[in-house]
Design an enzyme around this catalytic site. Structure first.
Site, short mmCIF file in Angstrom:
data_model
loop_
_atom_site.label_atom_id
_atom_site.label_comp_id
_atom_site.label_asym_id
_atom_site.label_seq_id
_atom_site.Cartn_x
_atom_site.Cartn_y
_atom_site.Cartn_z
N LEU A 54 6.09 6.57 28.72
CA LEU A 54 7.49 6.50 29.12
C LEU A 54 7.47 6.05 30.57
O LEU A 54 6.78 6.63 31.41
CB LEU A 54 8.13 7.89 28.98
CG LEU A 54 9.65 8.01 29.14
CD1 LEU A 54 10.38 7.13 28.14
CD2 LEU A 54 10.08 9.46 28.97
N ASP A 55 8.19 4.96 30.88
CA ASP A 55 8.16 4.38 32.22
C ASP A 55 8.42 5.42 33.30
O ASP A 55 9.20 6.36 33.09
CB ASP A 55 9.22 3.28 32.34
CG ASP A 55 8.80 1.99 31.66
OD1 ASP A 55 7.64 1.90 31.24
OD2 ASP A 55 9.64 1.08 31.56
N PRO A 56 7.79 5.27 34.48
CA PRO A 56 8.08 6.19 35.60
C PRO A 56 9.56 6.28 35.93
O PRO A 56 10.04 7.35 36.33
CB PRO A 56 7.28 5.58 36.76
CG PRO A 56 6.12 4.89 36.10
CD PRO A 56 6.70 4.32 34.82
#
EC number: 5.4.99.25
Length: 329
Positions: A54-56
């Site tokens: 999950l993207d930062p």
């Protein structure tokens, strides 16, 4: 006389066998792997893994697997996902999200009807070109590494499925949508494409994952909450190791058949063909692994070790005294 321990040489924390699935509400700005490592230290777990990055810049549901559950992380990786996304109309960026530099600004003259129609156009099976700022590999290197060097790599479009797009809110140029989609869907690309369809451009301003297969944010916990808990309280948060397979059929075997199944032997069963089933021994918690049923045979796909099966059967008695000391993050 003992030599002084270096200041940065902290004593090793003893690890333990932990089995189960934790629903983590990942914070903004933290990578999935960093979140995993923090949670792993809280649980003192020997083995842990996440179920897809999950993207930062995204928050929300990140199922974490411990011990025996790590063998089934691919199930969640392949599952449909659900997101709440905020689109900022009128500006495109280098990364298609709020982290990038603005490429172009255009006036926004978009009616609610036009917005609804644009969302409808991107519902169903669509082709998406993966963004350069992604973890997809090219010649063994992630695309975002090329992007940081200013190198553009040609990417083939990929077929994904958008099950639904519901408009939740609109405040001037900010639009919040609820997206249900197949694995591999890039929401930042969806935001960019919707903006182009509207003629004003758009980028992804915020993203929160709310679902992965049958799992939702209900019962999810933050890292900050984990830090405030005792170890027994953390353990009570863990779902069973078979939680990622909760929506597939169950097959139960007697003791003799269970032993043969765990050894990898195919078993004859009177069951209809099924691409995936979860298999148990005679005890309620005796989860053995996953399998498929084909032409009257039960064929294992992922097996637990006898030690892992035994670990799932052990019911630990509550500690007489819960320690207030917290595991360092």
């Amino acid at each position: 006389m003992k030599a002084a321990r270096p200041a940065n040489d902290r004593p090793r924390v003893p690890r333990r066998a932990v089995h189960g699935v934790l629903l983590l509400d990942k914070p903004l700005g933290l990578s999935s792997n960093d979140a995993l490592q923090k949670a792993k230290r809280f649980f003192r777990a020997e083995k842990a893994g996440h179920t897809g990055t999950l993207d930062p810049l995204a928050t929300g549901l990140l199922p974490l697997c411990f011990g025996a559950a790590t063998k089934f992380s691919q199930v969640s990786l392949d599952a449909d996902k659900r997101y709440v996304a905020t689109l900022s109309l009128g500006a495109t960026t280098t990364t298609a999200d709020a982290e990038g530099e603005v490429l172009q600004r255009r006036p926004v003259d978009v009616s609610d009807a036009a917005l609804a129609e644009a969302c409808r156009r991107f519902t169903g099976e669509i082709d998406q070109v993966p963004p350069m700022h992604s973890a997809l590999k090219h010649d063994g290197k992630a695309l975002y590494e090329y992007a940081r060097q200013g190198v553009e790599i040609e990417r083939a479009a990929r077929r994904v499925t958008i099950h639904s797009i519901d408009i939740l809110d609109r405040q001037n140029d900010l639009v919040t949508i609820d997206v249900s989609c197949s694995k591999g869907t890039y929401i930042r690309t969806l935001a960019q494409d919707i903006g182009e369809a509207l003629g004003c451009g758009a980028h992804l301003a915020a993203l929160r994952r709310t679902g992965s297969g049958p799992l939702t944010l209900t019962g999810a916990v933050t890292l900050a909450q984990l830090a405030e808990m005792t170890e027994p309280d953390r353990d009570r948060l863990l779902m069973d190791a078979d939680a990622l397979l909760a929506d597939v059929p169950v097959v139960r075997l007697d003791s003799e058949e269970a032993g043969r199944f765990l050894s990898g032997l195919r078993r004859r069963v009177r069951l209809d063909d099924a691409p995936q089933v979860r298999v148990y021994g005679p005890e309620p918690k005796a989860f053995l692994g996953s399998a498929r049923v084909q032409a009257g045979e039960l064929i294992s796909t992922r097996l637990l070790s006898p030690m892992e099966v035994q670990g799932l059967l052990v019911i630990e008695e509550p500690e007489k005294q819960e320690h207030s000391e917290r595991t360092p993050a």
